[in-house]
Design a protein around this motif. Structure first.
Motif, PDB file in Angstrom:
ATOM      1  N   ASP A  69       6.990   0.418  -8.032  1.00  0.00           N
ATOM      2  CA  ASP A  69       7.459   0.174  -6.860  1.00  0.00           C
ATOM      3  C   ASP A  69       6.943  -0.789  -5.884  1.00  0.00           C
ATOM      4  OD1 ASP A  69       9.249   2.570  -7.459  1.00  0.00           O
ATOM      5  OD2 ASP A  69       7.423   3.645  -7.425  1.00  0.00           O
ATOM      6  N   ASP A  70       5.851  -1.210  -6.193  1.00  0.00           N
ATOM      7  CA  ASP A  70       5.228  -2.132  -5.406  1.00  0.00           C
ATOM      8  C   ASP A  70       5.738  -3.624  -5.615  1.00  0.00           C
ATOM      9  OD1 ASP A  70       3.425  -4.149  -4.488  1.00  0.00           O
ATOM     10  OD2 ASP A  70       1.444  -3.272  -5.231  1.00  0.00           O
ATOM     11  N   LEU A 127       0.720  -1.193   0.149  1.00  0.00           N
ATOM     12  CA  LEU A 127      -0.130   0.051  -0.016  1.00  0.00           C
ATOM     13  C   LEU A 127       0.607   1.402   0.019  1.00  0.00           C
ATOM     14  CD1 LEU A 127      -2.858   1.269   0.073  1.00  0.00           C
ATOM     15  CD2 LEU A 127      -2.754   1.044   2.673  1.00  0.00           C
ATOM     16  N   LEU A 128       1.826   1.264   0.732  1.00  0.00           N
ATOM     17  CA  LEU A 128       2.909   2.483   0.934  1.00  0.00           C
ATOM     18  C   LEU A 128       3.502   2.596  -0.403  1.00  0.00           C
ATOM     19  CD1 LEU A 128       4.735   4.643   2.377  1.00  0.00           C
ATOM     20  CD2 LEU A 128       6.174   2.758   3.049  1.00  0.00           C
ATOM     21  N   GLU A 129       3.963   1.488  -1.090  1.00  0.00           N
ATOM     22  CA  GLU A 129       4.507   1.529  -2.246  1.00  0.00           C
ATOM     23  C   GLU A 129       3.935   2.059  -3.392  1.00  0.00           C
ATOM     24  OE1 GLU A 129       7.911  -1.847  -0.967  1.00  0.00           O
ATOM     25  OE2 GLU A 129       6.132  -2.358  -1.852  1.00  0.00           O
ATOM     26  N   THR A 130       2.672   1.746  -3.287  1.00  0.00           N
ATOM     27  CA  THR A 130       1.448   1.999  -4.546  1.00  0.00           C
ATOM     28  C   THR A 130       1.640   3.768  -4.490  1.00  0.00           C
ATOM     29  OG1 THR A 130       0.148   0.293  -4.218  1.00  0.00           O
ATOM     30  CG2 THR A 130      -0.752   1.914  -5.235  1.00  0.00           C
ATOM     31  N   PHE A 131       1.765   4.482  -3.664  1.00  0.00           N
ATOM     32  CA  PHE A 131       1.550   5.644  -3.363  1.00  0.00           C
ATOM     33  C   PHE A 131       2.767   6.362  -3.211  1.00  0.00           C
ATOM     34  CE2 PHE A 131      -2.816   4.049  -2.903  1.00  0.00           C
ATOM     35  CZ  PHE A 131      -3.464   4.772  -4.057  1.00  0.00           C
ATOM     36  N   LEU A 132       3.882   5.673  -3.370  1.00  0.00           N
ATOM     37  CA  LEU A 132       5.251   6.158  -2.695  1.00  0.00           C
ATOM     38  C   LEU A 132       5.710   7.681  -3.065  1.00  0.00           C
ATOM     39  CD1 LEU A 132       7.168   5.150  -0.683  1.00  0.00           C
ATOM     40  CD2 LEU A 132       8.774   4.198  -2.588  1.00  0.00           C
ATOM     41  N   PRO A 133       5.646   7.894  -4.411  1.00  0.00           N
ATOM     42  CA  PRO A 133       6.048   9.321  -4.716  1.00  0.00           C
ATOM     43  C   PRO A 133       5.355  10.284  -3.999  1.00  0.00           C
ATOM     44  CG  PRO A 133       5.688   7.951  -6.787  1.00  0.00           C
ATOM     45  CD  PRO A 133       5.247   7.160  -5.537  1.00  0.00           C
ATOM     46  N   TRP A 134       3.889   9.947  -3.575  1.00  0.00           N
ATOM     47  CA  TRP A 134       3.060  11.097  -2.905  1.00  0.00           C
ATOM     48  C   TRP A 134       3.658  11.486  -1.394  1.00  0.00           C
ATOM     49  CZ3 TRP A 134      -0.075  14.037  -5.892  1.00  0.00           C
ATOM     50  CH2 TRP A 134      -0.403  13.473  -7.077  1.00  0.00           C
ATOM     51  N   ILE A 190      -0.575   2.134 -13.203  1.00  0.00           N
ATOM     52  CA  ILE A 190      -0.624   0.773 -13.094  1.00  0.00           C
ATOM     53  C   ILE A 190      -0.724   0.171 -14.218  1.00  0.00           C
ATOM     54  CG2 ILE A 190      -1.644   0.945 -10.760  1.00  0.00           C
ATOM     55  CD1 ILE A 190      -4.627   0.702 -12.325  1.00  0.00           C
ATOM     56  N   ASP A 191      -0.568   0.785 -15.389  1.00  0.00           N
ATOM     57  CA  ASP A 191      -0.623   0.277 -16.894  1.00  0.00           C
ATOM     58  C   ASP A 191       0.889   0.287 -17.037  1.00  0.00           C
ATOM     59  OD1 ASP A 191      -3.661   0.006 -17.588  1.00  0.00           O
ATOM     60  OD2 ASP A 191      -3.364   1.945 -16.516  1.00  0.00           O
TER      61      ASP A 191
END
Length: 305
Positions: free
Chosen positions: A236-237, A29-36, A267-268
């Protein structure tokens, strides 16, 4: 407290892989939105100014530097250099009301390959008609398809169905494209969706499917491989590591593709082996909840033909 939050932000950015995934898959979950996570830096800076905390402002240089190291390069525009192929990847949405218009929008960039997911039996004929003149070769398996300017052969399904999903769930296809530079194995895949729940990220099926896809790529006999699809996860996930560890991931640009109304993650993807993916960019919105992703591909010249 502000200084501690700054250090925590830097630690999460630098050591995100240390966040456990055993419960709730909070690491993914963290890595999905890591840049933010970088948004914490200006927020904490404002608070530090209001508190007149010089110490906090100085320590904020740490997460800013870590974020810049990880993601700063993605802010730089990537020029369109020398390349051999162009590919477009798009989850067209199974409720897309304008499949013909969507297909026409995708081919404006004149790609060599067009990969589509969430194809429905009702919409498939419209895509086939709209793409036929420019892309005489195509392969469809279940809800995924590949359209190509180059001849396709050895078309077969790729089994990425996790245990527990019913029979008839077909979201993977593989074919050999005969390009002017030799044969290239081209895969299209659509991994299962993930769900954000009260107890974390529900990505078990997605992760299992990624493992099956990674194994298929490892078993591929051709050196040159192009993999396109909606993976329902970012590069990153760690859940996608069975795939990302074996392929050149999708360039350095952010190119957020989902959701189309306000994209927050990509995600694409288009990935490659014995090739390099460059100039990743999103295309204008279609009737889908995803944005199309286009890339250029430079093939290695040493691959088996």
């Amino acid at each position: 407290m502000l200084a501690s939050l700054a250090v925590l932000t830097a630690a999460l950015l630098a050591f995100h892989s240390a966040v456990p995934n055993t419960v709730g898959r909070f690491g993914s979950l963290l890595e999905t939105f890591l840049p933010w996570l970088g948004l914490a830096v200006p927020l904490l800076a404002v608070l530090a100014v209001l508190r007149r905390s010089v110490t906090a402002l100085v320590i904020l240089l740490l997460p800013a530097a870590v974020w810049g190291h990880l993601f700063g390069g993605r802010l730089l525009a990537e020029g369109r250099g020398a390349h051999d192929l162009t590919a477009v990847q798009h989850n067209v949405s199974d409720v897309n009301a304008d499949p013909t218009g969507t297909a026409r929008a995708l081919i404006r960039t004149a790609p060599d390959f067009v990969a589509l997911e969430e194809l429905t039996p009702a919409a498939l004929p419209a895509y086939e008609r709209a793409l036929a003149s420019d892309y005489p070769y195509h392969a469809v398996e279940g809800t995924v398809g590949l359209w190509s300017r180059h001849p396709l052969s050895a078309v077969r399904p790729v089994d990425i169905r996790p245990e527990g999903i019913e029979e008839g769930w077909n979201r993977g296809v593989r074919s050999t494209a005969r390009t002017p530079w030799g044969d290239v194995a081209v895969y299209v895949a659509h991994l299962p969706s993930v769900r954000l729940r009260w107890n974390g990220l529900g990505s078990g099926w997605r992760d299992e499917s990624a493992g099956l896809l990674g194994a298929a790529v490892v078993a591929e006999n051709l050196d040159r491989v192009i993999l396109l699809g909606d993976f329902n996860g970012t590069v990153d996930d760690r859940g996608l590591e069975p795939v990302t560890s074996r392929m050149d991931s999708t360039g350095q640009a952010f190119a957020f593709s989902w959701p189309a109304s306000f994209p927050v993650s990509r995600i694409d993807h288009v990935m490659a082996r014995s090739a390099t993916v460059t100039n990743v960019r999103t295309l204008p919105a279609t009737g889908s909840d995803h944005l199309p992703v286009a890339v250029d591909i430079r093939l290695d010249r040493g691959g088996r033909r």
